[in-house]
Design a protein around this motif. Sequence first.
Motif, short mmCIF file in Angstrom:
data_model
loop_
_atom_site.label_atom_id
_atom_site.label_comp_id
_atom_site.label_asym_id
_atom_site.label_seq_id
_atom_site.Cartn_x
_atom_site.Cartn_y
_atom_site.Cartn_z
N LEU A 40 3.04 13.76 -9.81
CA LEU A 40 4.10 14.75 -9.93
C LEU A 40 4.60 14.83 -11.37
O LEU A 40 4.78 15.93 -11.92
CB LEU A 40 5.25 14.40 -8.98
CG LEU A 40 6.41 15.39 -8.92
CD1 LEU A 40 5.92 16.73 -8.38
CD2 LEU A 40 7.53 14.85 -8.05
N ALA A 41 4.80 13.69 -11.99
CA ALA A 41 5.25 13.67 -13.39
C ALA A 41 4.18 14.27 -14.30
O ALA A 41 4.50 15.03 -15.23
CB ALA A 41 5.56 12.24 -13.83
N ALA A 42 2.92 13.97 -14.06
CA ALA A 42 1.84 14.52 -14.87
C ALA A 42 1.78 16.04 -14.73
O ALA A 42 1.59 16.76 -15.71
CB ALA A 42 0.51 13.91 -14.47
N THR A 43 1.98 16.54 -13.52
CA THR A 43 1.99 17.99 -13.30
C THR A 43 3.14 18.65 -14.05
O THR A 43 2.98 19.70 -14.67
CB THR A 43 2.10 18.30 -11.79
OG1 THR A 43 1.02 17.67 -11.12
CG2 THR A 43 2.08 19.79 -11.52
N GLN A 44 4.30 18.03 -14.01
CA GLN A 44 5.45 18.56 -14.73
C GLN A 44 5.22 18.55 -16.24
O GLN A 44 5.57 19.50 -16.93
CB GLN A 44 6.71 17.78 -14.38
CG GLN A 44 7.20 18.04 -12.97
CD GLN A 44 8.37 17.17 -12.60
OE1 GLN A 44 8.66 16.16 -13.24
NE2 GLN A 44 9.08 17.57 -11.54
N ALA A 93 0.83 -1.20 0.00
CA ALA A 93 0.00 0.00 0.00
C ALA A 93 0.87 1.25 0.00
O ALA A 93 0.60 2.23 -0.72
CB ALA A 93 -0.95 0.00 1.20
N LEU A 94 1.93 1.26 0.81
CA LEU A 94 2.85 2.39 0.86
C LEU A 94 3.56 2.58 -0.48
O LEU A 94 3.67 3.70 -0.97
CB LEU A 94 3.86 2.19 1.99
CG LEU A 94 4.83 3.34 2.24
CD1 LEU A 94 4.08 4.60 2.62
CD2 LEU A 94 5.83 2.96 3.33
N ALA A 95 4.00 1.49 -1.06
CA ALA A 95 4.66 1.57 -2.37
C ALA A 95 3.67 2.09 -3.42
O ALA A 95 4.03 2.92 -4.26
CB ALA A 95 5.20 0.20 -2.78
N GLY A 96 2.43 1.63 -3.36
CA GLY A 96 1.40 2.12 -4.29
C GLY A 96 1.16 3.61 -4.12
O GLY A 96 0.99 4.34 -5.10
N ALA A 97 1.15 4.08 -2.88
CA ALA A 97 0.95 5.51 -2.62
C ALA A 97 2.10 6.32 -3.20
O ALA A 97 1.89 7.38 -3.80
CB ALA A 97 0.82 5.75 -1.12
N TYR A 98 3.33 5.83 -3.04
CA TYR A 98 4.48 6.52 -3.62
C TYR A 98 4.40 6.54 -5.15
O TYR A 98 4.71 7.56 -5.78
CB TYR A 98 5.80 5.88 -3.17
CG TYR A 98 6.28 6.39 -1.84
CD1 TYR A 98 6.68 7.71 -1.69
CD2 TYR A 98 6.34 5.55 -0.74
CE1 TYR A 98 7.12 8.19 -0.47
CE2 TYR A 98 6.78 6.02 0.49
CZ TYR A 98 7.17 7.34 0.63
OH TYR A 98 7.61 7.81 1.83
N VAL A 99 4.01 5.42 -5.73
CA VAL A 99 3.88 5.35 -7.19
C VAL A 99 2.84 6.36 -7.67
O VAL A 99 3.07 7.11 -8.63
CB VAL A 99 3.53 3.92 -7.65
CG1 VAL A 99 3.10 3.89 -9.11
CG2 VAL A 99 4.72 3.00 -7.43
N VAL A 100 1.69 6.42 -7.02
CA VAL A 100 0.64 7.37 -7.40
C VAL A 100 1.15 8.80 -7.24
O VAL A 100 0.93 9.65 -8.10
CB VAL A 100 -0.64 7.12 -6.56
CG1 VAL A 100 -1.63 8.26 -6.72
CG2 VAL A 100 -1.27 5.80 -6.94
N TYR A 101 1.87 9.08 -6.14
CA TYR A 101 2.41 10.42 -5.91
C TYR A 101 3.36 10.82 -7.05
O TYR A 101 3.27 11.92 -7.58
CB TYR A 101 3.14 10.45 -4.56
CG TYR A 101 3.93 11.72 -4.35
CD1 TYR A 101 3.30 12.92 -4.02
CD2 TYR A 101 5.32 11.73 -4.51
CE1 TYR A 101 4.02 14.08 -3.84
CE2 TYR A 101 6.05 12.88 -4.33
CZ TYR A 101 5.41 14.06 -4.00
OH TYR A 101 6.12 15.20 -3.84
#
Length: 166
Positions: free
Chosen positions: A35-39, A23-31
């Motif tokens: 972030l990449a989409a915003t950039q 779940a933590l790894a999934g949260a980091y991946v989504v984050y």
Amino acid sequence: MDLDIITNAAANTLVNAVLAMIALAGAYVVYYIRLAATQVKAQTQRIRNESARKLLENALDDVVNLAEVSVSAMEQTTAKAIREGVKIDINSREELLALGREVFQELKAAVAPETQRVITENLGSFDDYLTKCIEAAVLKVKREDPYLMIPGPMLDSVNGSTLKNE
């Protein structure tokens, strides 16, 4: 039996720990995806802004150049003769004003609708910008030919604005 309970509890704890890590790894991946989409969006917007700015600069330059060429041509072919006629009362001042309106209409017809749209979207009014370009071109012609500076009627209006002798 105690060993089964301990093994079960350890297995449940291990499963819960693995699920928490997933779940933590999934949260980091989504984050990082966000972030990449915003950039990417910011970079795309910057490219669009640069493209729009370049398009506007090209449109403005085209109109300025066309105004200078048209006003210079008008001065060489017609305006000078009409102005001289006005000075000696052969021509009327209205002919000079009509020539200014004619140059405005010819320039407006010569500028592509897309160019007019870009200028209107960014500056508010294509007609106002064109009028200012014509005024600047007339001033440039007047500065280049000191005999035009002799007091007398000059183009006093192009589409409602004033152009006066200096």
